[in-house]
Scaffold this active site. Structure first.
Site, mmCIF file in Angstrom:
data_model
loop_
_atom_site.group_PDB
_atom_site.id
_atom_site.type_symbol
_atom_site.label_atom_id
_atom_site.label_comp_id
_atom_site.label_asym_id
_atom_site.label_seq_id
_atom_site.Cartn_x
_atom_site.Cartn_y
_atom_site.Cartn_z
ATOM 1 N N GLY B 52 -20.661 60.933 60.084
ATOM 2 C CA GLY B 52 -21.501 61.610 61.076
ATOM 3 C C GLY B 52 -22.215 60.603 61.956
ATOM 4 N N GLY B 54 -24.757 61.743 64.393
ATOM 5 C CA GLY B 54 -25.882 62.382 65.083
ATOM 6 C C GLY B 54 -27.136 61.547 64.934
ATOM 7 C CB ALA B 56 -29.304 61.779 60.132
ATOM 8 C CG HIS B 278 -34.877 79.596 67.612
ATOM 9 N ND1 HIS B 278 -35.402 80.199 68.719
ATOM 10 C CD2 HIS B 278 -35.429 78.363 67.551
ATOM 11 C CE1 HIS B 278 -36.235 79.348 69.301
ATOM 12 N NE2 HIS B 278 -36.273 78.233 68.619
ATOM 13 N NE ARG B 342 -38.930 77.774 66.112
ATOM 14 C CZ ARG B 342 -38.318 76.600 66.236
ATOM 15 N NH1 ARG B 342 -37.482 76.197 65.298
ATOM 16 N NH2 ARG B 342 -38.527 75.837 67.261
ATOM 17 C CG HIS B 413 -31.912 76.860 65.880
ATOM 18 N ND1 HIS B 413 -31.093 76.430 66.889
ATOM 19 C CD2 HIS B 413 -33.002 76.056 65.921
ATOM 20 C CE1 HIS B 413 -31.671 75.405 67.501
ATOM 21 N NE2 HIS B 413 -32.804 75.153 66.929
#
Lengths: 248, 649
Positions: B52, B54, B56, B278, B342, B413
């Protein structure tokens, strides 16, 4: 609406490609262009044919993955990404041509999927600020004048989709490269590597096989994020400045 | 036992042995000092796999490479810059107290523990708040163009219902800008030869040798080639599993394969039923819909939410007079009004739509009306504040929100559940670390706005790079031969699975299964659940899975770019994961965070938490497909922030 699609089909990088005609029926105006292709693909799969390969991911206009030339225009008639182009911009009975990005530096991988790794190589050549983790000064230690910060941000909005290259008759990556250079070179943090950045990135861009800029302006017209043509002029000035400073 | 719907066994309690004791503010320093170090000259001898790219994964890869480790990194996209973190809009929290409004590390810690509805760990959350300060410094040094004021200093805003301005932002593209910062750091290390980057490559299995994670099996998505990569440690930063629901705000390619296959190799999966709903998403327009798009939550600051009072009222909104409108949030929650959290806003919207008062196609939507705001502030002021969001809305729906109210509906979400990790971010498989959305640790049952970006970068830039040393320094890494029977067996299983998928040649597409699964999980394990519905889902999911393996049609071969095959592989995993999600939801007979258990509500219909019975993390151990998993409980202690009931009336 019912549409006739003429799509570039090419099984792999080495194979020859050709335009193939498909019909899609019952397309709703609320569908995005990619959802319309999803429908076609579902249909092709059930008929035992190969679905059309295309790149896409976020479908919100920000990841930059999707890209295809629609009726001769990068991302199609609206100035947005293909995922945010909706079918209401087309009419019943339209014939739509769909092709991959065409540029020497973006070889076709399959159908509408191209290899844009040359963009990553340009970034590797200097599209960063050398800032090792954990040693940064307090964020408020270096104030950045708001106009500079705004200008950096405008350039930083580039999503790396490659529409600029696809739209350019020379297949030039000047708009992409200039966006990154102008983002970083305008910031105080970017000053130490200002010259090496522009020299190295432009060299790498040329080596990757992108064409030169002849100020046609198609890149900026096609850019879904509105990176302006003046960005290229600014990069040229940076380049000149760096060349002179380096004593070339 | 195995054919009983919703069955599981209870195993030993699980304990986080790495979190130090003592005052919460000293724990991270204590752990860092106690952790062993690896001599800089020895670091290059260690190979670390990062899956990954992203926030992180990108930040972890760049930092580990910079420290001198040899990093082998993977992403399924064509470039690490496209990881889905790129799509986050709002901002990133940091306890800088630049506004002098009383913010502090302790306050951020407090808000986050409370926001998570007391289902996260105090030690982890405190560390997150502590590190948040350094994240902003790091990103600014990298040239991330945060919004600034005329004096040149950073601007802040308030977000997600907190009472201080601690959110740093870069217009509506904070995620993109932070990701580009990490991506650029990553590209720099790739150029320096410290990272071997494999884009368009997907992890399909974990290699566990002698009880430790020693590598992965991955498929090159262009050639279809299956390869093994061996290393001393494996870091999963592969994001969440929200796409189980088919329609979500996640990118289409976001998937659970890396974490799910690691779970099947022994990593416990914690709190799988915790998914964030969300409230302000653009409603779906029809069957063809492939994904959902979020509108920023900030719209609720000025928009008023309403539905017609009468059921099935199909008049256009401008023809419904004031006294026939129900501003239900303002009515039921007078002190918070449209700004309730939310989970409350989402549930209320679902309730009015379930009553038959929803608006728009299919009746799954409520109005978010700016007419009053336009009257009060003027159109220009509204455009200045929300112009880009209004444009985005118009592009998607072809409706002009200056003229007609927007329509919104809740959507999936973010997932707070994920693989169980200890304080070092290590899973129950030694040598496998899990960071960012892929782990479970910091958000509890609910996630506040602007805290996901914070966690991704905290884990990647600061936490993991400090804790992984301890594991690597302890050594004992005998070389694993590529011909090791474990390696060849794992590769064999991956290949068999692909062959099986291609061999079915049925009559249903992968997407049709995914849509059906998604609808089922949304209906029965979405923002409102009950035992009966969950049992229904638990009965149906195995049937659907069976049908998938009988009837799915995957054209093409395994030795080429085959997007149908990629999807089939991932949906096969969602079909297993969904069962665990429903089981976890069934066993948790309390309402908490965004998870409303209908059997557990107060007299006035609000969510009722049950700390006595459920004040723990549920960590599930895999025993086989469709077999009853083993539940391990990790007790949660609250020494600093004492659990209280949340009330918004």
């Amino acid at each position: 609406m019912n549409l006739t699609l003429r799509i570039w089909r090419q099984p792999n990088a080495d194979a020859e490609g050709q335009m193939v005609t498909y019909q899609v029926a019952d397309v709703s105006g609320d569908m995005s262009f990619l959802e319309m292709l999803d429908i076609l693909n579902e249909d092709l799969i059930l008929r035992g044919e190969e679905p059309v390969a295309f790149d896409h991911d976020c479908r919100e206009g920000i990841c930059g993955a999707c890209g295809m030339v629609i009726n001769g225009q990068a991302h199609g008639p609206e100035r947005t990404t293909t995922c945010q182009l909706h079918m209401r911009h087309f009419s019943d009975g339209d014939v739509i041509d769909i092709e991959p990005w065409r540029a020497g530096a973006f070889p076709v991988v399959k159908d509408l999927v191209v290899d844009r790794s040359a963009f990553d190589r340009i970034i590797q050549a200097g599209g960063y600020i050398t800032a090792p983790t954990g040693t940064a000064p307090d964020a408020h230690a270096v104030p950045v004048p708001k106009p500079d910060a705004d200008s950096a941000f405008e350039n930083a909005t580039c999503i790396g989709c490659g529409a600029c290259v696809a739209a350019c008759p020379n297949g030039s990556a000047m708009l992409f490269t200039s966006a990154k250079i102008n983002h970083l070179n305008v910031l105080p943090q970017g000053q130490p590597e200002r010259e090496s950045r522009v020299l190295n990135m432009i060299t790498t861009m040329d080596e990757a096989g992108f064409g030169g800029c002849t100020n046609t302006g198609e890149c900026a017209a096609a850019c879904p994020k509105g990176i302006p043509l003046v960005s290229i002029a600014k990069m040229n000035r940076e380049f000149l400045r760096a060349t002179r400073k380096a004593g070339r | 036992m195995s054919n009983t719907v919703g069955s599981y066994t209870v195993g030993d309690d699980i304990v986080d042995t790495k979190a130090p004791s003592g005052p919460v503010e000293d724990r991270w320093d204590k752990r860092r000092f106690g952790a062993k170090l690896v001599n800089p000259a020895n670091r290059r001898k260690h190979r670390v796999i990062v899956v990954g790219t992203g926030l992180a994964g990108g930040s972890a890869g760049a930092t580990l490479a910079e420290q001198g480790y040899h990093v082998i990194q993977f992403c399924y996209q064509d470039s690490p810059r496209r990881a889905h973190s790129v799509a986050a809009q709002g901002g990133i929290n940091a306890a800088k107290n630049y506004r002098n409004d009383g913010d502090s590390i302790y306050r951020l810690f407090y808000d986050t523990v409370k926001g998570g509805d007391f289902r996260s760990r105090e030690s982890n959350v405190y560390r997150l708040a502590q590190v948040s300060v350094e994240i902003i410094d790091q990103c600014v040094a990298q040239g991330v163009p945060f919004a600034r004021e005329y004096g040149g200093l950073l601007d802040n805003r308030s977000f997600g219902g907190v009472q201080v301005s601690r959110t740093f932002y870069a217009r509506g593209q904070t995620g993109q800008q932070l990701l580009l910062g990490a991506y650029q750091a990553l590209e720099r290390q790739i150029d320096a030869g410290n990272i071997e980057m494999h884009p368009r490559t997907e992890m399909l299995d974990l290699i566990v040798v002698d009880g430790r994670a020693r590598g992965i099996v991955a498929r090159d998505l262009i050639t279809g080639e299956i390869s093994t990569y061996l290393a001393d440690a494996v870091v999963l930063a592969s994001g969440g599993y929200g796409n189980t629901f088919y329609l979500s705000t996640n990118a289409k390619g976001s998937n659970a394969t890396a974490i799910w296959r690691a779970h099947k190799r022994g990593a416990h999966f914690a709190n799988p039923c915790y998914t964030q709903i969300h409230p302000t998403c653009i409603p779906r327009s029809g069957e063809h819909q492939s994904k959902l798009t979020l509108m920023s939550e900030s719209l609720r600051n000025d928009g008023r939410i309403w539905v017609p009072k009468k059921k099935g009222d199909t008049r256009p909104p401008d023809q419904i007079p004031e006294d026939e409108r129900d501003y239900y949030l303002e009515r039921v929650y007078p002190s918070y009004g449209n700004l309730v959290p939310r989970d409350v806003a989402s549930r209320a919207a679902k309730n009015v739509c379930d009553e038959g008062r929803g608006v728009g196609p299919g009746g799954l939507g409520v109005y978010l009306d700016f007419a009053d705001a336009i009257k009060r502030m003027g159109r220009d002021k509204v455009a200045e504040k929300y112009g880009n969001l209004f444009e985005m809305y118009e592009r998607i729906t072809a409706e002009d929100p200056y003229q007609v109210p927007m329509r919104i509906y809740p959507a999936i979400h973010y997932t707070m559940g994920g693989l169980w990790v200890d304080y070092d971010l290590q899973s129950t498989i030694p040598g496998m670390f899990v960071i960012g959305e892929a782990n479970f640790s910091d958000h509890g049952a609910n996630r506040l706005g602007a805290s996901a970006l914070m966690q991704g970068l905290a884990d990647g830039y600061f936490v993991l790079p400090a804790t992984i040393n301890d594991y690597l320094a302890r050594g004992g890494f005998d070389p694993v031969s590529p011909d090791d029977p474990v390696v060849t067996a794992t590769v064999g299983e991956v290949q068999d699975r692909i062959k099986r998928l291609l061999a079915v040649d049925g009559d249903r597409t992968v997407d049709s299964f995914h849509r059906e699964l998604g609808m089922l999980v949304w209906d029965e394990c979405g923002m409102s659940r009950n035992a009966e519905g969950l049992r229904r889902a638990l009965k149906r999911i195995p049937e659907l899975r069976e049908e998938f393996w009988q009837r799915v049609k995957v054209p093409g071969t395994g030795f080429e770019l085959n997007q149908s095959l990629e999807k089939a592989n991932r949906v096969a995993d969602f079909l297993e994961l969904a069962e665990l999600m429903c089981l976890d939801a069934l066993h948790r007979e309390e309402s908490c965070g965004g998870h409303f258990r209908e059997e557990s509500q107060t007299d006035d219909g609000e969510a009722k938490r049950d700390d006595e019975r459920f004040g723990y993390v549920a960590a599930w151990e895999y025993t086989g497909v469709g077999e009853p998993p083993v539940l391990h409980k990790e007790n949660l202690d609250f020494e600093y922030v004492h659990p209280t009931l949340r009330s918004y009336a």
